[in-house]
Design a protein around this motif. Structure first.
Motif, PDB file in Angstrom:
ATOM      1  N   VAL B   6       3.913  18.184 -27.916  1.00  0.00           N
ATOM      2  CA  VAL B   6       5.071  18.190 -27.751  1.00  0.00           C
ATOM      3  C   VAL B   6       6.328  18.222 -27.945  1.00  0.00           C
ATOM      4  O   VAL B   6       7.404  18.504 -28.800  1.00  0.00           O
ATOM      5  CB  VAL B   6       5.133  19.167 -25.737  1.00  0.00           C
ATOM      6  N   ALA B   9       6.023  18.130 -31.352  1.00  0.00           N
ATOM      7  CA  ALA B   9       7.082  19.340 -32.523  1.00  0.00           C
ATOM      8  C   ALA B   9       8.312  19.001 -32.541  1.00  0.00           C
ATOM      9  O   ALA B   9       8.946  19.703 -33.446  1.00  0.00           O
ATOM     10  CB  ALA B   9       6.064  20.043 -31.326  1.00  0.00           C
ATOM     11  N   VAL B  10       8.835  18.913 -31.044  1.00  0.00           N
ATOM     12  CA  VAL B  10      10.082  18.463 -30.968  1.00  0.00           C
ATOM     13  C   VAL B  10      10.642  18.248 -31.666  1.00  0.00           C
ATOM     14  O   VAL B  10      11.972  18.148 -32.551  1.00  0.00           O
ATOM     15  CB  VAL B  10      10.117  18.652 -29.672  1.00  0.00           C
ATOM     16  N   LEU B  13      11.318  19.964 -35.039  1.00  0.00           N
ATOM     17  CA  LEU B  13      11.350  20.856 -35.180  1.00  0.00           C
ATOM     18  C   LEU B  13      13.258  20.545 -35.641  1.00  0.00           C
ATOM     19  O   LEU B  13      13.391  21.010 -36.268  1.00  0.00           O
ATOM     20  CB  LEU B  13      11.644  21.850 -34.131  1.00  0.00           C
ATOM     21  N   LEU B  47       2.786  24.970 -35.217  1.00  0.00           N
ATOM     22  CA  LEU B  47       3.978  26.035 -35.646  1.00  0.00           C
ATOM     23  C   LEU B  47       4.242  27.099 -36.515  1.00  0.00           C
ATOM     24  O   LEU B  47       4.966  28.051 -35.353  1.00  0.00           O
ATOM     25  CB  LEU B  47       5.398  24.868 -35.354  1.00  0.00           C
ATOM     26  N   LEU B  52       7.216  30.153 -35.855  1.00  0.00           N
ATOM     27  CA  LEU B  52       8.600  29.620 -35.576  1.00  0.00           C
ATOM     28  C   LEU B  52       8.970  28.620 -36.893  1.00  0.00           C
ATOM     29  O   LEU B  52      10.130  28.944 -37.028  1.00  0.00           O
ATOM     30  CB  LEU B  52       8.240  28.080 -34.046  1.00  0.00           C
ATOM     31  N   LEU B  73      12.289  24.969 -26.427  1.00  0.00           N
ATOM     32  CA  LEU B  73      11.177  24.247 -25.984  1.00  0.00           C
ATOM     33  C   LEU B  73       9.747  24.705 -25.066  1.00  0.00           C
ATOM     34  O   LEU B  73       8.367  23.990 -25.173  1.00  0.00           O
ATOM     35  CB  LEU B  73      11.662  22.940 -24.387  1.00  0.00           C
ATOM     36  N   VAL B  76       7.761  25.998 -28.319  1.00  0.00           N
ATOM     37  CA  VAL B  76       7.160  24.847 -28.334  1.00  0.00           C
ATOM     38  C   VAL B  76       6.056  24.294 -27.389  1.00  0.00           C
ATOM     39  O   VAL B  76       4.857  24.339 -28.115  1.00  0.00           O
ATOM     40  CB  VAL B  76       8.143  23.795 -28.565  1.00  0.00           C
ATOM     41  N   ILE B 127      15.854  24.125 -29.448  1.00  0.00           N
ATOM     42  CA  ILE B 127      16.593  22.928 -30.019  1.00  0.00           C
ATOM     43  C   ILE B 127      18.128  22.868 -30.498  1.00  0.00           C
ATOM     44  O   ILE B 127      17.839  21.526 -30.791  1.00  0.00           O
ATOM     45  CB  ILE B 127      15.117  23.332 -31.466  1.00  0.00           C
TER      46      ILE B 127
END
Lengths: 138, 138
Positions: B6, B9-10, B13, B47, B52, B73, B76, B127
């Motif tokens: 997580v 991935a954030v 992004l 993703l 996304l 989030l 995500v 995000i």
DNA sequence: TATTGATGTAACAAAAATAGTTACATCTAG
DNA sequence: CTAGATGTAACTATTTTTGTTACATCAATA
């Protein structure tokens, strides 16, 4: 996914709370949970260290140190989950990248707030609530 | 503890959102995150499957499919965490024990409500919010 | 007080989840 | 056609979690 220790610990505490007169052995608890007695004794050890229960070496039985309504699932969670942070964050992001430089702080804030929400809810749920779920006629 | 996917991935992004003009390669992202490019490409794949982001095979660069303010989030989280339940529950508790018999339902309710609280918070974080944390002067 | 049966714990083993790596097929763009 | 990128499978390594064996120690009692 969070490990099964929380679930098993709640199961254990519900057993202790519901059978205050019996001498619950780790063998019996293990047969209810369906696992190995040593797994149970390990969790009993953590619950004891967290001062949620009392036990005596060599003697069967365990008792809660306080009312089931005063033991929250958050207490249980903290007792069996030593890590402070719910979300893991990758280490050593690149400090030369503008995003890498600040991402740690941003993630800590965002995840921290989410964890707070979870913990607030967990702190409102109690072993007593579990007992009601188990034994009350709806 | 929840895995680092997580968080990474954030991070990814946030990079994509903050560098809309650059052709971000998985190598560059990996150097910002400090991991292997294939780890990044795996996450980019998840993703993308969650719709996304968009990517093109063979071509550097990725783009968001919608505004950073519209990617939460929670989106995500679901994209990179396939499991439905946040808390694991032990299997096959003893149905002949009054506690074992009902514990599953009780835990599902209690943990479900806690997960709801977490997810509600995560769905309120975006995000875009992360970008503000990263780049706004406080 | 010796025996039985329990807890407490260390040490090890097995299983599962996570993260990292290698290899390579395929695509894009010059 | 070539250079450089993505997409993915397969494998390895690491870590976490769970299960097991072994045994020291304590409590109760016959």
């Amino acid at each position: 996914m969070i490990n099964t220790r929380v679930a098993v610990a709640v199961h254990i505490l519900a057993l202790i709370a519901s059978k205050p007169h019996d001498d619950l052995t780790s063998d019996y608890i293990a047969s209810s949970v369906n696992t190995n007695p040593v797994v149970i004794r390990r969790l009993l050890g953590m619950l004891k260290k967290a001062e949620l229960i009392q036990t005596t070496a060599g003697k069967a039985g365990a008792s809660l140190t306080r009312d089931p309504a005063d033991i929250s699932l958050l207490d249980v969670f903290h007792a069996v989950e030593p890590k402070d942070n719910l979300f893991a964050v990758h280490g050593n992001p690149n400090p030369h990248c503008p995003v890498g430089k600040g991402i740690r702080r941003a993630l800590d804030e965002a995840f921290g707030a989410a964890q707070d929400a979870l913990e607030r809810k967990l702190s409102s749920e109690t072993i007593d609530g579990i007992l009601h779920q188990l034994f009350d006629k709806a």
